[in-house]
Design an enzyme around this catalytic site. Structure first.
Site, PDB file in Angstrom:
ATOM      1  N   CYS B  75      32.426  -6.203  39.750  1.00 35.65           N
ATOM      2  CA  CYS B  75      31.231  -6.715  39.406  1.00 35.65           C
ATOM      3  C   CYS B  75      30.035  -6.588  38.203  1.00 35.65           C
ATOM      4  CB  CYS B  75      29.915  -6.126  40.521  1.00 35.65           C
ATOM      5  SG  CYS B  75      31.248  -6.148  42.440  1.00 35.65           S
ATOM      6  N   HIS B 324      25.120 -13.181  43.147  1.00 29.59           N
ATOM      7  CA  HIS B 324      26.183 -12.796  42.929  1.00 29.59           C
ATOM      8  C   HIS B 324      27.141 -12.737  43.154  1.00 29.59           C
ATOM      9  CE1 HIS B 324      27.702  -8.629  42.098  1.00 29.59           C
ATOM     10  NE2 HIS B 324      28.198  -8.257  42.909  1.00 29.59           N
TER      11      HIS B 324
END
Lengths: 267, 377
Positions: B75, B324
């Site tokens: 991420c 996200h």
């Protein structure tokens, strides 16, 4: 072939290497393994400890019935027994003694590892469950070879000691590993209850059988271990600082093969 | 950046859209031929274009021939892409860089999606214990509650704030206010984390144009300056770390970035932090020095992290509401800072913002990139 040094000591002083599920199949596996090793063995007696519920007794007796009179060499399918045993025990992990015998001897198979290094070796690779659903992995995939290389730690419940520090899992740079058994007691540092569908897909069959399950981080005298807790922990409840012990259990199956490893059980 | 959410467009189309906006944001205009190199963050979710994603992206952006590579740190991929491009510019080998990120997550079936989410954790020992990321962050949350008295209500205050902010962000995946009651009544995923404590799966892309000091005056009179960049790694598995209530990688990376920027936490006006789970925002607030250890929960619950308050944390809505799309998140955080420091953030504008910070975490804290920005160098 994978060799394992986990074992259970029997009442007659015999060490019986075992493979486990959540306790019912663990003991059944142990008994099967014992007889498989002795070509002359004839199972003449099967006595279940008083702690087993009636329905569990029936499950175990049914599972072992094919071996009475001698090992047949056939595997017994045990997934359904896990579910039934779990349900019959009010959502708690079933646990108890099984006495098996023949040729004038009988042994009580205690379904826990003794961590004995001189125990018989067992070929775990033979434990294939062809009817286990071939799920797509959801993150718990470890290649079989990599898994097998860590068998000493996973199945023997061993860490590596360096001075006064016990490390688990063993560090990769341990060229001269001083293996040491994990302490049999520890405390929970943290835990979570994993809701249905929120774990790796490899755990879904277990989750389907027992519902939500608990994963904890335990501190075993300095060695920290992340492991699922045995079935039924959600029912019995768990808390930080609770005392637990590491036990060997089936974790999940991948590509038809059982993966064994550490679970934690409250003491 | 593109609007985040469930998008029908392909990854190629999404990145083209993000890059187009980045070039159009250059006040004095820029010709694509000015770009020397490109860094693209992506997990390449699903394995789609896992190889050669860099050339794939620059071709989509109309930058044929520009050297490019995929940067992957879960991420934190485009946070690291930003850092790598910044280092290249600082070294003097690159004048103008394109930094971006992209991820298509919602065109995969659920099991496939979760596999790709899982691969950034410690597979060999943590995943095999039955954990996915909600589980690892839940372990941190439970321990934080035990040590500091943090409550589920504190966690809910993070989700409530970020959804309120997201409602003002036209590019956010979720543009709805969510009440605390609804958050508290949502089902557990991995206790103590509930559904509304977790970010979503998102499609999206983001892009930034970076330029060296000498080039900047030719491009704009209102640049946003990167004043400091820090990065750090930690153990993949949560249980292997010294503490489950802090992220050492965040502490180390922010220390590095603060030092380079010549600022401390008290000088930050707004921060885009990595709130993949609500507990992650509380840890970030503490580890970045905005609140003392253990006081992150009350800090948010008391309104000190709101827009116009002590420090605006996740004015964009954060990962929680904005969305996200893994590899695109780091650059999208910088995009928000770009808008805020230029006074272009509309109804979520942080008044008088001068110094800002982005905090981009990979996995459950194994990698972290922190950047400090200013309206002045």
């Amino acid at each position: 072939m994978l060799t394992v040094k986990a074992s259970a000591r029997t009442s007659a002083g015999r060490r019986v290497a075992f493979l486990d599920e959540d306790s019912v199949t663990l003991a059944v596996d142990a008994a099967w393994e014992w007889f498989r090793r002795d070509p002359n063995a004839r199972m003449a007696k099967l006595v279940l400890g008083d702690e087993w519920e009636q329905s569990e007794r029936k499950t175990i007796e049914a599972a072992l019935a094919p071996w009475l009179g001698g090992p047949t060499g056939q595997e017994v399918k045990l997934e359904s027994t896990l579910v039934r045993a779990w349900e019959s025990n009010g959502g708690r992990e079933a646990y108890g003694r099984i006495t098996v015998g023949g040729h004038g001897r009988s042994d009580v198979v205690e379904p826990e590892p003794s961590l004995a290094l001189d125990a018989p070796t067992v070929d775990l690779c033979k434990k294939w469950e062809t009817e286990w659903p071939r799920l797509r992995t959801m993150g718990a995939h470890v290649p079989a070879g990599t898994w097998d290389r860590s068998a000493q730690a996973r199945l023997g419940l061993f860490g590596v000691r360096r001075g006064s520090t016990l490390t688990f899992p063993p560090p990769v740079d341990s060229t001269r590993k001083q293996w040491a058994p994990l302490p049999r007691r520890g405390t929970i540092d943290s835990f979570t209850v994993v809701s249905k569908g929120a774990g790796p897909s490899e755990y879904h069959p277990w989750s389907e059988a027992v519902g939500d399950y608990v994963v904890a981080v335990a501190n075993l005298e300095g060695a920290r271990v992340a492991a699922p807790m045995v079935a039924g922990t959600v029912v019995t409840g768990v808390a930080i600082d609770a005392v637990v012990e590491p036990v060997l259990r089936r974790l999940y199956a991948e590509a038809g093969r059982w993966r064994y490893g550490i679970k934690l059980r409250q003491v | 950046m593109t609007r985040f959410g469930t998008r029908e467009e392909s990854a190629r189309e999404l990145f083209a859209e993000a890059a187009r906006e980045a070039f159009e944001s250059v006040d004095k205009g820029i010709d694509a031929s000015r770009v020397d190199e490109a860094w693209i963050g992506s997990l390449a979710m699903g394995g789609y274009q896992l190889g050669n994603l860099g050339p794939f992206a620059v071709q989509a952006a109309g930058l044929d021939g520009v050297p490019a590579r995929r940067v992957e740190n879960a991420c934190a991929s485009s946070g690291y892409a930003l850092r790598d491009a910044w280092l290249a510019i600082k070294s003097g080998t690159v004048d103008v860089a394109l930094v971006g990120g992209l991820e298509k997550m919602n065109d995969l079936e659920r099991a496939h999606q979760r596999y790709w989410l899982g691969v950034s954790g410690d597979t060999e020992w943590e995943r095999t214990a039955g954990l996915t990321f909600p589980g690892t962050y839940a372990l941190m949350a439970r321990r934080h509650m035990h040590e500091y008295g943090t409550t589920e209500d504190h966690l809910a205050s993070v989700a409530e704030k970020n959804h309120a902010n997201g409602a003002k962000n036209p590019k956010a995946q979720f543009q709805k206010v969510v009440t605390r009651q609804k958050i508290r009544q949502s089902p557990y995923v991995c206790s103590p984390l509930r559904l509304f404590d977790c970010c979503s799966t998102t499609d999206g892309a983001s892009a930034l144009v970076l330029a060296g000091d000498d080039v900047v005056p030719k491009l704009t009179d209102a640049p946003v300056w990167i004043r400091g960049s820090g990065a750090a790694s930690d153990a993949l598995a949560v249980y292997e770390r010294a503490s489950m209530t802090r992220l050492e990688a965040t502490i180390d990376a922010s220390r590095m970035a603060y030092k380079q920027a010549g600022v401390d936490a008290s000088m930050i006006d707004l921060a885009e932090v990595h709130d993949c789970f609500t507990i992650a925002e509380l840890l970030a607030i503490e580890d970045l020095g905005f609140a003392r250890k253990g006081e992150g929960g009350p800090f948010v619950d008391d309104g000190r992290a709101g827009v116009g308050a002590e420090i605006a944390v996740n004015a964009s809505g954060g990962l929680k509401a904005k969305g996200h799309p893994l590899g695109a998140t780091g650059a999208a955080q910088a995009y928000e800072v770009f808008l805020q420091l230029r006074g272009q953030a509309g109804s979520r504008q942080v008044p008088g913002a001068e110094v800002a910070l982005t905090h981009n975490v990979g996995g459950s804290g194994a990698s972290c990139a922190v950047h400090v920005y200013g309206r002045s160098p």
